[in-house]
Structures are given as structure tokens and as C-alpha cells.
Scaffold this motif. Structure first.
Motif, PDB file in Angstrom:
ATOM      1  N   THR A 104      11.804  -5.334   6.559  1.00 55.48           N
ATOM      2  CA  THR A 104      12.257  -4.101   5.900  1.00 55.48           C
ATOM      3  C   THR A 104      11.161  -3.561   4.997  1.00 55.48           C
ATOM      4  OG1 THR A 104      14.558  -4.832   5.998  1.00 55.48           O
ATOM      5  CG2 THR A 104      14.018  -3.100   4.396  1.00 55.48           C
ATOM      6  N   LEU A 105      10.523  -4.459   4.243  1.00 54.49           N
ATOM      7  CA  LEU A 105       9.428  -4.042   3.359  1.00 54.49           C
ATOM      8  C   LEU A 105       8.327  -3.353   4.168  1.00 54.49           C
ATOM      9  CD1 LEU A 105       8.179  -4.146   0.464  1.00 54.49           C
ATOM     10  CD2 LEU A 105       7.019  -6.219   1.236  1.00 54.49           C
ATOM     11  N   ASN A 106       7.905  -3.969   5.264  1.00 53.58           N
ATOM     12  CA  ASN A 106       6.840  -3.388   6.080  1.00 53.58           C
ATOM     13  C   ASN A 106       7.255  -2.050   6.685  1.00 53.58           C
ATOM     14  OD1 ASN A 106       4.819  -5.309   5.649  1.00 53.58           O
ATOM     15  ND2 ASN A 106       5.687  -6.664   7.196  1.00 53.58           N
ATOM     16  N   ARG A 107       8.499  -1.936   7.116  1.00 51.14           N
ATOM     17  CA  ARG A 107       8.981  -0.669   7.668  1.00 51.14           C
ATOM     18  C   ARG A 107       8.942   0.425   6.602  1.00 51.14           C
ATOM     19  NH1 ARG A 107      13.746   1.123   7.205  1.00 51.14           N
ATOM     20  NH2 ARG A 107      14.765  -0.888   6.960  1.00 51.14           N
ATOM     21  N   ARG A 108       9.384   0.083   5.394  1.00 55.29           N
ATOM     22  CA  ARG A 108       9.375   1.072   4.305  1.00 55.29           C
ATOM     23  C   ARG A 108       7.949   1.437   3.905  1.00 55.29           C
ATOM     24  NH1 ARG A 108      14.360  -1.024   0.430  1.00 55.29           N
ATOM     25  NH2 ARG A 108      16.008  -0.684   1.973  1.00 55.29           N
ATOM     26  N   LEU A 109       7.062   0.441   3.904  1.00 53.78           N
ATOM     27  CA  LEU A 109       5.654   0.734   3.592  1.00 53.78           C
ATOM     28  C   LEU A 109       5.036   1.646   4.647  1.00 53.78           C
ATOM     29  CD1 LEU A 109       4.450  -2.728   2.275  1.00 53.78           C
ATOM     30  CD2 LEU A 109       4.431  -0.578   1.000  1.00 53.78           C
ATOM     31  N   ASP A 110       5.420   1.453   5.910  1.00 56.49           N
ATOM     32  CA  ASP A 110       4.914   2.307   6.990  1.00 56.49           C
ATOM     33  C   ASP A 110       5.295   3.769   6.765  1.00 56.49           C
ATOM     34  OD1 ASP A 110       3.747   0.185   8.319  1.00 56.49           O
ATOM     35  OD2 ASP A 110       5.403  -0.070   9.745  1.00 56.49           O
ATOM     36  N   GLU A 111       6.414   3.997   6.079  1.00 54.25           N
ATOM     37  CA  GLU A 111       6.900   5.353   5.827  1.00 54.25           C
ATOM     38  C   GLU A 111       6.272   5.983   4.589  1.00 54.25           C
ATOM     39  OE1 GLU A 111      11.114   4.722   5.612  1.00 54.25           O
ATOM     40  OE2 GLU A 111      11.252   4.217   7.753  1.00 54.25           O
ATOM     41  N   ARG A 112       5.543   5.193   3.803  1.00 49.99           N
ATOM     42  CA  ARG A 112       4.932   5.701   2.561  1.00 49.99           C
ATOM     43  C   ARG A 112       3.739   6.589   2.870  1.00 49.99           C
ATOM     44  NH1 ARG A 112       5.700   2.897  -2.796  1.00 49.99           N
ATOM     45  NH2 ARG A 112       7.933   3.199  -2.868  1.00 49.99           N
ATOM     46  N   PRO A 113       3.660   7.753   2.216  1.00 49.68           N
ATOM     47  CA  PRO A 113       2.442   8.557   2.360  1.00 49.68           C
ATOM     48  C   PRO A 113       1.268   7.853   1.673  1.00 49.68           C
ATOM     49  CG  PRO A 113       4.095   9.699   1.004  1.00 49.68           C
ATOM     50  CD  PRO A 113       4.671   8.382   1.400  1.00 49.68           C
ATOM     51  N   GLY A 119       0.699   3.145  -0.035  1.00 51.03           N
ATOM     52  CA  GLY A 119       0.231   3.879   1.138  1.00 51.03           C
ATOM     53  C   GLY A 119      -1.125   3.427   1.642  1.00 51.03           C
ATOM     54  N   LYS A 120      -1.894   2.753   0.805  1.00 54.28           N
ATOM     55  CA  LYS A 120      -3.232   2.278   1.195  1.00 54.28           C
ATOM     56  C   LYS A 120      -3.174   0.804   1.588  1.00 54.28           C
ATOM     57  CE  LYS A 120      -5.771   5.466  -1.754  1.00 54.28           C
ATOM     58  NZ  LYS A 120      -4.859   6.084  -2.683  1.00 54.28           N
ATOM     59  N   LYS A 121      -4.087   0.384   2.451  1.00 56.66           N
ATOM     60  CA  LYS A 121      -4.105  -0.984   2.967  1.00 56.66           C
ATOM     61  C   LYS A 121      -4.176  -2.024   1.847  1.00 56.66           C
ATOM     62  CE  LYS A 121      -6.550  -3.872   6.352  1.00 56.66           C
ATOM     63  NZ  LYS A 121      -6.813  -5.066   5.615  1.00 56.66           N
ATOM     64  N   THR A 122      -5.036  -1.816   0.864  1.00 56.23           N
ATOM     65  CA  THR A 122      -5.164  -2.795  -0.224  1.00 56.23           C
ATOM     66  C   THR A 122      -3.886  -2.884  -1.051  1.00 56.23           C
ATOM     67  OG1 THR A 122      -6.196  -1.114  -1.637  1.00 56.23           O
ATOM     68  CG2 THR A 122      -7.680  -2.591  -0.431  1.00 56.23           C
ATOM     69  N   GLU A 123      -3.221  -1.751  -1.236  1.00 56.38           N
ATOM     70  CA  GLU A 123      -1.959  -1.750  -1.971  1.00 56.38           C
ATOM     71  C   GLU A 123      -0.865  -2.457  -1.178  1.00 56.38           C
ATOM     72  OE1 GLU A 123      -2.826   2.505  -4.236  1.00 56.38           O
ATOM     73  OE2 GLU A 123      -1.576   2.461  -2.435  1.00 56.38           O
ATOM     74  N   ARG A 124      -0.864  -2.240   0.126  1.00 54.27           N
ATOM     75  CA  ARG A 124       0.122  -2.918   0.988  1.00 54.27           C
ATOM     76  C   ARG A 124      -0.064  -4.429   0.930  1.00 54.27           C
ATOM     77  NH1 ARG A 124       2.250   0.264   5.886  1.00 54.27           N
ATOM     78  NH2 ARG A 124       2.834  -1.843   6.462  1.00 54.27           N
ATOM     79  N   GLU A 125      -1.310  -4.857   0.932  1.00 55.10           N
ATOM     80  CA  GLU A 125      -1.590  -6.295   0.855  1.00 55.10           C
ATOM     81  C   GLU A 125      -1.097  -6.863  -0.474  1.00 55.10           C
ATOM     82  OE1 GLU A 125      -5.800  -6.310   1.568  1.00 55.10           O
ATOM     83  OE2 GLU A 125      -5.552  -6.151   3.749  1.00 55.10           O
ATOM     84  N   LEU A 126      -1.314  -6.134  -1.559  1.00 59.24           N
ATOM     85  CA  LEU A 126      -0.830  -6.570  -2.873  1.00 59.24           C
ATOM     86  C   LEU A 126       0.697  -6.653  -2.877  1.00 59.24           C
ATOM     87  CD1 LEU A 126      -1.116  -7.199  -5.917  1.00 59.24           C
ATOM     88  CD2 LEU A 126      -1.108  -4.713  -6.296  1.00 59.24           C
TER      89      LEU A 126
END
Length: 167
Positions: A104-113, A119-126
Motif C-alpha cells: 500500500t505504501l509503495n502504491r501511494r508513493l507511486d501516486e505522489r507527484p 516523489g523523489k527516489k531518495t525520499e522514497r527510500e527514506l
């Protein structure tokens, strides 16, 4: 601002803003902490900083305490994340922690601008690391399954806050 005050926390993309909007729609007093209380500062001292990082996303402690002290509302929900929550968490009657599974987290992150946090790769990793470690959210909060439909999530928060009121 409430006779009873609750913090709604969780890692990014668990639904804090969405829950706040729904609480407001239902007529509850709910504060968007990330919009109304947050600034970039040192989590220990509160000194403002130019460094716009997740670690420096903090809330104005004096504002939180002043809002809690105001008894104009029956209940107030403070929604959002703060890296200095330990400085004011004792002001709340209860803490709710929104949790979601990694899919669910990854799906919601995929929807983030890209221009929003996450929305950025480094932020997603954090965010993924914080989801796993739970290192920057309150430890003793009431866990709320935020994968449920929004109305169920908010109903559960309201039910738990009413139960807390009777204790």
C-alpha cells in the motif's frame, strides 16, 4: 483547542492529511500540522534552519501547547508528522499511529507527484526505511490500520477517542 486533544501520526503516505480532511468534512476540529504548525528547524533546539530535510521538519512547540491549552472545542485532532514530537507529545490525551503495509505504501508513493515529499527516489527510500524501522513515530500510539477505506479509518479513530474519553 480542545478539551481533549489527539495526535494523528504515521510515516509519509499513511493518510494523515486525508484523515484530517475527512475529520474536518465531518465537522470535527482538525489541524493540518504539516501546513499550520510545521517549519524547518533543529529538532532539539527549535532554531529555524535553511536545511529543508525530513529530519528538520518540526512543529512550533509553543503553538502546539497554546492550541492544546485553548478549551474552545470538545475535541481537536492534530494531524501530521513532526521530528520533535517528543517535545509536546505529553500534551495529548492520546496518539493514533496510521499504519499501512509495504505494498500500500509503495502504491501511494507511486501516486505522489515529484514535487511532493516522497516523489523523489531518495525520499522514497527514506520513507521505506522509516516504514520498516518505525524510528521516527511515537512508540506507544494506538495503531490504526490505514489500509481500510477512509470512512472506516476515521470511524475507528473516533471510536477509540470516545473510548479514551470514558477511561
Amino acid at each position: 483547542m480542545g478539551i481533549r486533544n489527539y495526535l494523528i501520526e504515521g510515516v509519509s503516505c499513511t493518510g494523515k492529511t486525508t484523515v484530517c480532511n475527512e475529520l474536518q468534512r465531518r465537522g470535527y476540529h482538525a489541524i493540518h500540522g504539516d501546513r499550520e504548525l510545521a517549519y524547518q528547524g533543529d529538532p532539539q533546539t527549535g532554531t529555524p534552519t535553511d536545511s529543508a530535510t525530513h529530519e528538520n521538519h518540526i512543529w512550533h512547540v509553543d503553538k502546539v501547547k497554546a492550541l492544546v491549552a485553548n478549551q474552545d472545542e470538545a475535541v481537536t485532532f492534530f494531524c501530521g508528522g513532526s521530528r520533535n514530537f517528543l517535545k509536546f507529545i505529553d500534551q495529548f490525551d492520546g496518539v493514533f499511529v496510521l499504519e499501512v503495509d509495504i505494498d500500500t505504501l509503495n502504491r501511494r508513493l507511486d501516486e505522489r507527484p515529484e514535487n511532493e515529499f516522497g516523489g523523489k527516489k531518495t525520499e522514497r527510500e527514506l520513507i521505506a526505511r522509516l516504514h520498516q524501522t518505525k524510528e521516527d513515530i511515537p512508540k506507544n500510539g494506538i495503531i490504526i490500520d490505514a489500509t481500510a477505506p477512509l470512512e472506516h479509518v476515521v470511524d475507528e479513530i473516533l471510536r477509540q477517542s470516545e473510548e479514551n474519553k470514558r477511561q
